[in-house]
Scaffold this motif. Structure first.
Motif, PDB file in Angstrom:
ATOM      1  N   GLU A 180     -13.551  21.982  13.569  1.00  0.00           N
ATOM      2  CA  GLU A 180     -14.754  21.484  13.240  1.00  0.00           C
ATOM      3  C   GLU A 180     -14.591  20.154  12.997  1.00  0.00           C
ATOM      4  O   GLU A 180     -15.755  19.178  12.944  1.00  0.00           O
ATOM      5  N   ALA A 181     -13.587  19.633  12.880  1.00  0.00           N
ATOM      6  CA  ALA A 181     -13.247  18.175  12.583  1.00  0.00           C
ATOM      7  C   ALA A 181     -13.703  17.090  13.678  1.00  0.00           C
ATOM      8  O   ALA A 181     -13.550  17.377  14.834  1.00  0.00           O
ATOM      9  N   GLY A 182     -14.068  15.665  13.295  1.00  0.00           N
ATOM     10  CA  GLY A 182     -14.422  14.555  14.174  1.00  0.00           C
ATOM     11  C   GLY A 182     -12.911  14.151  14.557  1.00  0.00           C
ATOM     12  O   GLY A 182     -11.894  14.177  13.786  1.00  0.00           O
ATOM     13  N   GLY A 183     -12.800  13.760  15.785  1.00  0.00           N
ATOM     14  CA  GLY A 183     -11.606  13.114  16.197  1.00  0.00           C
ATOM     15  C   GLY A 183     -10.752  14.443  16.879  1.00  0.00           C
ATOM     16  O   GLY A 183     -11.182  15.299  17.140  1.00  0.00           O
ATOM     17  N   GLY A 240     -14.926  19.508   8.737  1.00  0.00           N
ATOM     18  CA  GLY A 240     -16.264  20.340   8.350  1.00  0.00           C
ATOM     19  C   GLY A 240     -16.608  20.129   6.832  1.00  0.00           C
ATOM     20  O   GLY A 240     -17.503  21.167   6.496  1.00  0.00           O
ATOM     21  N   ILE A 241     -15.758  19.293   6.129  1.00  0.00           N
ATOM     22  CA  ILE A 241     -16.013  19.118   4.765  1.00  0.00           C
ATOM     23  C   ILE A 241     -17.098  18.147   4.577  1.00  0.00           C
ATOM     24  O   ILE A 241     -16.537  16.864   4.837  1.00  0.00           O
ATOM     25  N   GLY A 242     -18.158  18.014   3.994  1.00  0.00           N
ATOM     26  CA  GLY A 242     -19.152  17.170   3.724  1.00  0.00           C
ATOM     27  C   GLY A 242     -20.070  17.253   2.499  1.00  0.00           C
ATOM     28  O   GLY A 242     -20.841  16.418   1.886  1.00  0.00           O
ATOM     29  N   TRP A 269     -18.290   9.469   6.273  1.00  0.00           N
ATOM     30  CA  TRP A 269     -18.464   8.209   5.642  1.00  0.00           C
ATOM     31  C   TRP A 269     -19.024   7.283   6.759  1.00  0.00           C
ATOM     32  O   TRP A 269     -19.351   5.933   6.535  1.00  0.00           O
ATOM     33  N   LEU A 270     -19.206   7.803   7.892  1.00  0.00           N
ATOM     34  CA  LEU A 270     -19.886   6.919   9.207  1.00  0.00           C
ATOM     35  C   LEU A 270     -21.065   6.547   8.792  1.00  0.00           C
ATOM     36  O   LEU A 270     -21.350   5.486   9.581  1.00  0.00           O
ATOM     37  N   THR A 271     -21.854   7.170   8.164  1.00  0.00           N
ATOM     38  CA  THR A 271     -23.304   6.754   7.930  1.00  0.00           C
ATOM     39  C   THR A 271     -23.523   6.175   6.654  1.00  0.00           C
ATOM     40  O   THR A 271     -24.633   6.217   6.193  1.00  0.00           O
ATOM     41  N   ASN A 322      -0.189  10.013   9.351  1.00  0.00           N
ATOM     42  CA  ASN A 322       0.064   9.923  10.861  1.00  0.00           C
ATOM     43  C   ASN A 322      -0.665  11.020  11.588  1.00  0.00           C
ATOM     44  O   ASN A 322      -0.693  12.271  11.125  1.00  0.00           O
ATOM     45  N   ALA A 323      -1.278  10.482  12.641  1.00  0.00           N
ATOM     46  CA  ALA A 323      -2.281  11.501  13.500  1.00  0.00           C
ATOM     47  C   ALA A 323      -1.691  12.286  14.386  1.00  0.00           C
ATOM     48  O   ALA A 323      -1.926  13.580  14.372  1.00  0.00           O
ATOM     49  N   LEU A 324      -0.971  11.903  15.230  1.00  0.00           N
ATOM     50  CA  LEU A 324      -0.436  12.879  16.226  1.00  0.00           C
ATOM     51  C   LEU A 324       1.151  13.068  16.155  1.00  0.00           C
ATOM     52  O   LEU A 324       1.978  12.523  16.528  1.00  0.00           O
ATOM     53  N   GLY A 350     -10.304  10.295   1.773  1.00  0.00           N
ATOM     54  CA  GLY A 350     -11.409   9.752   2.663  1.00  0.00           C
ATOM     55  C   GLY A 350     -10.589   8.946   3.914  1.00  0.00           C
ATOM     56  O   GLY A 350     -10.086   7.700   3.686  1.00  0.00           O
ATOM     57  N   PHE A 351     -10.692   9.450   5.195  1.00  0.00           N
ATOM     58  CA  PHE A 351     -10.176   8.528   6.267  1.00  0.00           C
ATOM     59  C   PHE A 351     -11.178   7.696   6.892  1.00  0.00           C
ATOM     60  O   PHE A 351     -12.502   8.456   6.857  1.00  0.00           O
ATOM     61  N   THR A 352     -11.013   6.656   6.984  1.00  0.00           N
ATOM     62  CA  THR A 352     -12.111   5.627   7.604  1.00  0.00           C
ATOM     63  C   THR A 352     -11.360   4.528   8.204  1.00  0.00           C
ATOM     64  O   THR A 352     -10.633   3.864   7.972  1.00  0.00           O
ATOM     65  N   TRP A 381      -9.777  16.227   2.739  1.00  0.00           N
ATOM     66  CA  TRP A 381      -9.700  15.103   3.461  1.00  0.00           C
ATOM     67  C   TRP A 381     -10.824  15.131   4.402  1.00  0.00           C
ATOM     68  O   TRP A 381     -11.033  15.775   5.267  1.00  0.00           O
ATOM     69  N   LEU A 382     -11.553  13.902   4.148  1.00  0.00           N
ATOM     70  CA  LEU A 382     -13.052  13.950   4.976  1.00  0.00           C
ATOM     71  C   LEU A 382     -12.958  12.653   5.806  1.00  0.00           C
ATOM     72  O   LEU A 382     -12.769  11.625   5.139  1.00  0.00           O
ATOM     73  N   GLY A 383     -13.696  12.958   6.958  1.00  0.00           N
ATOM     74  CA  GLY A 383     -13.570  11.656   8.097  1.00  0.00           C
ATOM     75  C   GLY A 383     -15.240  11.077   8.350  1.00  0.00           C
ATOM     76  O   GLY A 383     -15.418  10.302   8.070  1.00  0.00           O
ATOM     77  N   VAL A 419      -1.696   5.652  10.651  1.00  0.00           N
ATOM     78  CA  VAL A 419      -1.295   5.042  11.895  1.00  0.00           C
ATOM     79  C   VAL A 419      -1.201   6.231  12.898  1.00  0.00           C
ATOM     80  O   VAL A 419      -1.312   7.300  12.635  1.00  0.00           O
ATOM     81  N   VAL A 420      -1.273   5.834  14.234  1.00  0.00           N
ATOM     82  CA  VAL A 420      -1.023   6.691  15.263  1.00  0.00           C
ATOM     83  C   VAL A 420       0.214   6.630  15.806  1.00  0.00           C
ATOM     84  O   VAL A 420       0.431   5.583  16.727  1.00  0.00           O
ATOM     85  N   MET A 421       0.863   7.361  15.467  1.00  0.00           N
ATOM     86  CA  MET A 421       2.646   7.349  16.264  1.00  0.00           C
ATOM     87  C   MET A 421       2.723   8.616  17.062  1.00  0.00           C
ATOM     88  O   MET A 421       2.958   9.693  16.476  1.00  0.00           O
TER      89      MET A 421
HETATM   90  C1  LIG Z   1     -14.578   8.340  14.013  1.00  0.00           C
HETATM   91  C2  LIG Z   1     -13.305   9.005  13.521  1.00  0.00           C
HETATM   92  C3  LIG Z   1     -12.130   8.391  14.061  1.00  0.00           C
HETATM   93  C4  LIG Z   1     -10.987   9.259  13.668  1.00  0.00           C
HETATM   94  N1  LIG Z   1      -9.768   8.515  13.903  1.00  0.00           N
HETATM   95  C5  LIG Z   1      -8.378   9.061  13.367  1.00  0.00           C
HETATM   96  C6  LIG Z   1      -7.326   8.390  13.339  1.00  0.00           C
HETATM   97  O1  LIG Z   1      -7.302   7.328  13.788  1.00  0.00           O
HETATM   98  N2  LIG Z   1      -6.299   8.660  12.882  1.00  0.00           N
HETATM   99  C7  LIG Z   1      -6.438  10.270  12.240  1.00  0.00           C
HETATM  100  O2  LIG Z   1      -5.432  10.619  11.647  1.00  0.00           O
HETATM  101  N3  LIG Z   1      -7.525  11.093  12.134  1.00  0.00           N
HETATM  102  C8  LIG Z   1      -8.590  10.342  12.796  1.00  0.00           C
HETATM  103  N4  LIG Z   1      -9.730  11.015  12.456  1.00  0.00           N
HETATM  104  C9  LIG Z   1      -9.694  12.514  11.732  1.00  0.00           C
HETATM  105  C10 LIG Z   1      -9.774  12.239  10.455  1.00  0.00           C
HETATM  106  O3  LIG Z   1      -8.507  11.720   9.930  1.00  0.00           O
HETATM  107  C11 LIG Z   1     -10.137  13.595   9.650  1.00  0.00           C
HETATM  108  O4  LIG Z   1      -9.281  14.520   9.781  1.00  0.00           O
HETATM  109  C12 LIG Z   1     -11.422  14.473  10.158  1.00  0.00           C
HETATM  110  O5  LIG Z   1     -12.447  13.406  10.267  1.00  0.00           O
HETATM  111  C13 LIG Z   1     -11.846  15.445   9.150  1.00  0.00           C
HETATM  112  O6  LIG Z   1     -12.692  16.046   9.778  1.00  0.00           O
HETATM  113  P1  LIG Z   1     -14.428  15.996   9.516  1.00  0.00           P
HETATM  114  O7  LIG Z   1     -14.704  14.756  10.420  1.00  0.00           O
HETATM  115  O8  LIG Z   1     -15.203  17.058   9.375  1.00  0.00           O
HETATM  116  O9  LIG Z   1     -14.512  15.308   7.897  1.00  0.00           O
HETATM  117  C14 LIG Z   1     -10.885  10.398  12.956  1.00  0.00           C
HETATM  118  C15 LIG Z   1     -12.541  11.048  12.688  1.00  0.00           C
HETATM  119  C16 LIG Z   1     -13.311  10.215  13.024  1.00  0.00           C
HETATM  120  C17 LIG Z   1     -14.593  10.812  12.653  1.00  0.00           C
END
Ligand SMILES: Cc1cc2nc3c(=O)[nH]c(=O)nc-3n(C[C@H](O)[C@H](O)[C@H](O)COP(=O)(O)O)c2cc1C
Length: 367
Positions: free
Chosen positions: A189-192, A220-222, A244-246, A142-144, A17-19, A239-241, A68-70
């Protein structure tokens, strides 16, 4: 729900879970998953120390990670002021016109705009790492792009596995060549920040591209049924992001934003460059519409756009200006219909997973 990867990391469920919220990350870990704390907003190392201390106290010795975001491309010697000077006046006027149209007041004197680009700078990510390696983190994500070689080496020297997000098989192959341990195949489908390939198509392609490295399916996994689908596609975990927001443990600082998320359907997000200059899926709002409007000036490239809109976003969030209020979130927002604890979400995920397995077993004539 155990895979080679979840066993290697010592977690009960192969659910990552990413948060951005420590309370959520710790609760995911306590529920038997793997909590990953997003570090991008920690521009002051002291704040990260405080929150990692808190994570240590609230995870009962169970494993968790840090994200981290590198950015892959390092820009040498460029300061925030240099970037600021590159923003055209026309764009500044456009931001002001949107804020005026919706009567968004200025920030009170002395209140700084919260979100700056510094969290994306390699120097800042490196100071975060200096802090993080003092804690028993088990994963660095790492995100980017792939992190630099010395960071991967340093993580491995500390016994920390390195994960990186990939939106295409090409990205994934690049990560493998760079020495990454785990690839997160993150679909459209993912957020971010997201690419253009849906999770259903991307996951098996990435699994094949980086074999034998473990892959996590994301985007898109929830529900537990969607977890089963990700694992069926060859992933060693999910890997779900957004989901968890709500949760009750999340700290969005805005009841109105939580209400908007709970009311939104799967078609209420948009992949827009409005937030950072790179396509990122988020709630569709009057703000994203304004940046997608062909009669406007359009968005600037990363990191200019992020800097251009930082103060405006702080104002919109502070005053909870309804039509403009948004957040990164994925299409799964349609399933986020009530505020629940992380544990309740987890229970729901595991029950749904069992249902999916029973159903497939029946279909396959095994039950
Ligand atoms: C509010 C939010 C912020 C995010 N920020 C980052 C981030 O800083 N770094 C990162 O690797 N992924 C970030 N993501 C993407 C998540 O790591 C994850 O890959 C994504 O949420 C998975 O898809 P889902 O939103 O459908 O669960 C973010 C997602 C959301 C919803």
């Amino acid at each position: 729900m155990q895979t080679e990867l979840s066993n290697a990391l010592g977690v009960e469920y192969a659910v990552f879970g990413f948060t951005p919220f420590p309370a959520v990350a710790a609760a995911i870990t306590r529920a038997g998953g793997f909590g990953v704390l997003g570090a991008v907003r920690y521009t002051a190392p002291g704040d990260l120390v405080r929150d990692l201390d808190w994570m240590q106290e609230h995870t009962e010795g169970l494993p968790y990670g840090l994200d981290v975001v590198m950015p892959a491309k390092k820009v040498e010697g460029v300061t925030e002021a240099d970037v600021e000077a590159m923003i055209p006046e026309e764009h500044r006027r456009y931001v002001q016109a949107i804020l005026d149209k919706y009567d968004v007041p200025p920030l009170p004197p002395g209140e700084a705009s919260g979100w700056r680009i510094t969290g994306w700078m390699e120097e800042v990510a490196r100071t975060q790492l200096d802090v993080a390696f003092d804690y028993p983190i088990k994963l660095l994500a790492n995100a980017l792009g792939s992190p630099p070689a010395d960071v991967i080496e340093r993580a491995h020297a500390h016994g920390v596995k390195v994960a990186a997000l990939a939106g295409s098989p090409r990205h994934a192959r690049h990560h493998k060549a760079a020495g990454i341990d785990i690839v997160v195949a993150q679909g459209y489908e993912a957020g971010g920040h997201t690419g253009e390939i849906a999770t259903m198509v991307l996951t098996p392609e990435v699994v094949a591209a980086v074999d034998p490295l473990p892959v996590l399916a994301a985007g898109g996994i929830g529900t537990g049924e969607q977890i089963a689908a990700g694992l069926a596609l060859g992933a060693q975990g999910v890997w779900l992001g957004s989901i968890w927001l709500t949760t009750e443990e999340a700290d969005l600082h805005s009841r109105r934003l939580t209400a908007k998320l709970l009311a939104a359907g799967p078609g209420d997000t948009v992949r827009s460059r409005a937030l950072t200059g790179k396509p990122a899926r988020q709630l569709r709002t009057a703000w994203t519409d304004a940046w997608d409007d062909p009669s406007g000036p359009g968005t600037l490239p990363m990191p200019l756009q992020g800097l251009l809109v930082a103060e405006a976003n702080s104002r919109i969030q502070r005053y909870e200006t309804e039509p403009l209020l948004g957040t990164p979130v994925g299409q799964i927002v349609g399933r986020m219909t009530s505020e629940r604890s992380v544990q309740a979400v987890f229970d729901d995920l595991t029950r749904g997973f069992e249902r999916a397995i029973d159903r497939i077993n029946r279909i396959a004539g095994r039950a």
